[in-house]
Structure formats: structure tokens, C-alpha cells
Design a protein around this motif. Sequence first.
Motif, PDB file in Angstrom:
ATOM      1  N   HIS A 136       0.761  -1.239   0.115  1.00 48.95           N
ATOM      2  CA  HIS A 136       0.033  -0.239   0.212  1.00 48.95           C
ATOM      3  C   HIS A 136       0.977   1.313   0.140  1.00 48.95           C
ATOM      4  N   VAL A 137       1.812   1.152  -0.856  1.00 41.14           N
ATOM      5  CA  VAL A 137       2.693   2.481  -0.893  1.00 41.14           C
ATOM      6  C   VAL A 137       2.757   2.953  -2.311  1.00 41.14           C
TER       7      VAL A 137
ATOM      8  N   LYS B 274       3.663   5.428  -8.955  1.00 45.81           N
ATOM      9  CA  LYS B 274       5.318   5.810  -8.455  1.00 45.81           C
ATOM     10  C   LYS B 274       4.799   5.459  -6.791  1.00 45.81           C
ATOM     11  N   ILE B 275       6.187   5.441  -6.101  1.00 46.34           N
ATOM     12  CA  ILE B 275       6.129   5.351  -4.705  1.00 46.34           C
ATOM     13  C   ILE B 275       6.954   6.534  -4.160  1.00 46.34           C
ATOM     14  N   LYS B 276       6.403   7.255  -3.216  1.00 45.81           N
ATOM     15  CA  LYS B 276       7.129   8.531  -2.609  1.00 45.81           C
ATOM     16  C   LYS B 276       8.405   8.163  -2.192  1.00 45.81           C
ATOM     17  N   THR B 277       9.447   8.753  -2.368  1.00 43.58           N
ATOM     18  CA  THR B 277      10.736   8.379  -1.895  1.00 43.58           C
ATOM     19  C   THR B 277      11.585   9.442  -1.348  1.00 43.58           C
ATOM     20  N   ASP B 278      12.435   9.269  -0.478  1.00 44.09           N
ATOM     21  CA  ASP B 278      13.406  10.163  -0.190  1.00 44.09           C
ATOM     22  C   ASP B 278      14.641   9.787  -0.898  1.00 44.09           C
ATOM     23  N   TYR B 279      15.123  10.336  -2.023  1.00 42.07           N
ATOM     24  CA  TYR B 279      16.055   9.751  -2.899  1.00 42.07           C
ATOM     25  C   TYR B 279      15.685   8.368  -3.329  1.00 42.07           C
TER      26      TYR B 279
ATOM     27  N   LEU C 245      12.237  -0.243   2.412  1.00 40.61           N
ATOM     28  CA  LEU C 245      12.037  -0.460   1.141  1.00 40.61           C
ATOM     29  C   LEU C 245      12.840   0.376   0.371  1.00 40.61           C
ATOM     30  N   TRP C 246      13.622   0.171  -0.780  1.00 38.21           N
ATOM     31  CA  TRP C 246      14.419   0.966  -1.556  1.00 38.21           C
ATOM     32  C   TRP C 246      14.149   0.622  -2.936  1.00 38.21           C
ATOM     33  N   LEU C 247      13.947   1.753  -3.935  1.00 38.25           N
ATOM     34  CA  LEU C 247      13.774   1.530  -5.236  1.00 38.25           C
ATOM     35  C   LEU C 247      14.636   2.237  -6.306  1.00 38.25           C
ATOM     36  N   VAL C 248      15.189   1.278  -6.837  1.00 37.32           N
ATOM     37  CA  VAL C 248      16.410   1.840  -7.748  1.00 37.32           C
ATOM     38  C   VAL C 248      16.231   1.588  -9.383  1.00 37.32           C
ATOM     39  N   GLY C 249      16.532   2.836 -10.089  1.00 36.14           N
ATOM     40  CA  GLY C 249      16.559   2.222 -11.615  1.00 36.14           C
ATOM     41  C   GLY C 249      15.359   2.555 -12.346  1.00 36.14           C
ATOM     42  N   TYR C 250      14.308   3.274 -11.640  1.00 40.06           N
ATOM     43  CA  TYR C 250      12.805   3.675 -11.990  1.00 40.06           C
ATOM     44  C   TYR C 250      12.929   5.057 -12.781  1.00 40.06           C
ATOM     45  N   GLY C 251      13.652   5.885 -12.772  1.00 41.82           N
ATOM     46  CA  GLY C 251      13.930   7.089 -13.495  1.00 41.82           C
ATOM     47  C   GLY C 251      14.273   8.212 -12.409  1.00 41.82           C
ATOM     48  N   ASN C 252      14.014   9.413 -12.750  1.00 42.12           N
ATOM     49  CA  ASN C 252      14.550  10.416 -11.950  1.00 42.12           C
ATOM     50  C   ASN C 252      13.715  10.499 -10.574  1.00 42.12           C
ATOM     51  N   TRP C 253      12.589   9.880 -10.274  1.00 42.94           N
ATOM     52  CA  TRP C 253      11.801   9.885  -9.174  1.00 42.94           C
ATOM     53  C   TRP C 253      12.467   8.844  -8.026  1.00 42.94           C
ATOM     54  N   THR C 254      13.603   8.302  -8.645  1.00 41.09           N
ATOM     55  CA  THR C 254      14.215   7.372  -7.714  1.00 41.09           C
ATOM     56  C   THR C 254      15.735   7.455  -7.960  1.00 41.09           C
ATOM     57  N   GLY C 255      15.949   9.016  -8.165  1.00 41.01           N
ATOM     58  CA  GLY C 255      17.367   9.482  -8.198  1.00 41.01           C
ATOM     59  C   GLY C 255      17.720  10.052  -9.777  1.00 41.01           C
ATOM     60  N   PHE C 256      18.422  11.062  -9.644  1.00 37.72           N
ATOM     61  CA  PHE C 256      18.583  11.497 -11.066  1.00 37.72           C
ATOM     62  C   PHE C 256      19.332  10.589 -12.035  1.00 37.72           C
TER      63      PHE C 256
END
Length: 356
Positions: free
Chosen positions: A299-300, A305-310, A319-330
Motif C-alpha cells: 500500500h505504498v 509511483k512510490i514516494k521516496t526520499d532519494y 524498502l528502496w527503489l532503484v533504476g526507475y527514473g528521476n523519481w528514484t534518483g537523477f
Amino acid sequence: MLKNYAMDMKTYDVIIIGGGQAGLSVAYFLKRTHLKYLILDNQTQPGGSWLKTWDSLKLFSPSAYSSLSGWAMPKSKTEYPTKTEFINYLKAYENRYNFPIQRETEVITIKKETEYFKIETSQGIIYSKAVVSATGTAKHPFIPSYPNSKLFTGEQIHSAHYSNSNHLKDKKVLIVGGGNSGAQILAEVSKHAQTKWVTLNDPQFLPDDIDGRYLFEDANNRFFDKSNTNNKPKISLSSIVMIQSVKEARERNVLHAVRPFKSFYNEGVIWQNDVKEKFDTVIWCTGFKANLNHLKSLHVIEDHKIKTDYTRSILEPNLWLVGYGNWTGFASATIYGVGKTARQTAKEIKEMFLKN
């Protein structure tokens, strides 16, 4: 370490979901820790989403600028590496660092039980304290909605399912999408078929002497140094790089795009001026959306998308999300950019375990 679970349960400190460039990048930095981690990959072999790309695809950066952290990609036979050369590099990268990878494993759903994740897969249940989702976007091709699209009796395929132009000889093909995939596929298909190219706006072509190496360097400078950006030329990560096949298409005078049509009809499309035009095939080069279905039970997810801090989920901090685009890191969805986000992700995971 994990507690309160039977000894026969498969338990890890960290599970990485996805064995492509993002998952491998995180694994590289986790390998420097003492954490017990495992990569779950749904493919039968190395390569991640690159296994699903079209046959003639070429990277738009030289090999030195197409490398993951720790080990440079060997020099390619031509200036820009082919799909096969990059997949071979990913395979060698895996072998070089001996990452623990479980293949042919589809993650079905993830649930939170007390402080641990219960990960249900096609190969059984696994528990972990932290999860890194690195599944990318390849499983969710995006096709924009057009009126009467179901009336069209011709072929519609997304670039994700395009392999080559062999079956398109002498046909009339409409290619939709103004990025590098649209330009490269147009360049290939136009050799064998009559083509028309649709883009939302005029395509942005980079000068012949600017490719991915300059593109990513410029983008990084803009991100980390906000000063004097008004005096810099506007270069976008979505700008079209003039690799050889695209240059050849320019010489054949096929790199001309028109604005979107109004709707479909049974034999083709209807343009804004109500003129009908027949087409045999429409190829959608319109991008992808994040593959997040396995995270629904947490439920995130909000608006794909998922709201992230970086890269770290705000609502579910393990939970971390890597490689999805700018919303998971420039630039995290690029080969060149994913290393920065992977490094920070591994650092945060390590710090989490040190605190617990």
C-alpha cells in the motif's frame, strides 16, 4: 540478523528484486558489507530487460561511458556497443563479482509481517529485513489512449515487442514516439517499408559530435551545479543521439515527423484535418511505466509511483527503489547514472542495520 523464524525458512538481510543493471549495481556495493543478500531475477540468463530489446539496438555512448561501478566495459568492436555486447558485459560482470542470483524466480507479492518482509515467489517464500526493488519498466509498456484504437484491423506493437523489420517489407508503417527508440526503429524500418513518424513535438536531434558521454556529463553538471545554467545549451536526456543508423536515415531524408493523429479507423488513422490514411502496422515507441505490481500489498503506490526520499520509500522505510527514473534518483534508469543511486542505497541499508 533475522529472528523468530524457523531455521528451514529462507531468510536474508536484503533481497534485491531484478537482475538487470540496477540490481547488479546495488549488489556491487552490498558486496562490500557483511550483509546476507540475494538477487531474485525472473530471466533464464543474464541481461535483464536488455534481453527484450530489438535486435539492432545500439547504445548511444561508447563503452567507457556504458559501464557499471567497479569494472569498465571492454571496448566494443564499433564506437557504440551493440545489444549483444552489452548483455555479454552484464554476464561477465556477474561472474566477475560472483553475485548470489536466483534465476527464473518471479516475485508475486510482498507483505510485511512484523518487522520482516514476506516475499512470495514462483519458487517459494523468502523472508528479509530489507528489500530493494529494481524491476525497471520493461514489463509495463505504455501505449497512449486514442479513440477507436480497437477498430484498427492492422498490427499494433510496442517497441518492447519489436525485434526486427523482417515481416514489414513493403508495408506501410506508422511509428509513434520521438525519443531514441523511435528514431532508431524508424531508421531500420524505413529501409524496408513506407514509413511515417508521429511525435508530440518536433524531435530534438543532438549535433553529430555530441553523444551519450556529453549528454550525461551535461545532465550531471546541471543536477549538481545549479549556477550559470541559463548560459548552457539545452540538452535533454531524451534528445536523439545521432548514431550511424540515424545519420543514414537522415541522408535518406526520412527523419521528418508530423504531429499526432486524431483517432483510428478500421484501416488506419484519421489526421487532425479529418483526412484518413491507411497503415498496415503501428509501432508504439512511447515508453514504459514502472513495474511495481509486486509491491501492491504494501500500500505504498500512488499514481504508478512510490514516494521516496532519494531511493528510500517514505511510507515503508525498509524498502528502496532503484533504476526507475528521476523519481528514484537523477538519471537512475541509465547505465551511466544508476551507480550513484545504487551506492547511496547500499550506504543507507548498511546504516539501517548498524542502528538495529
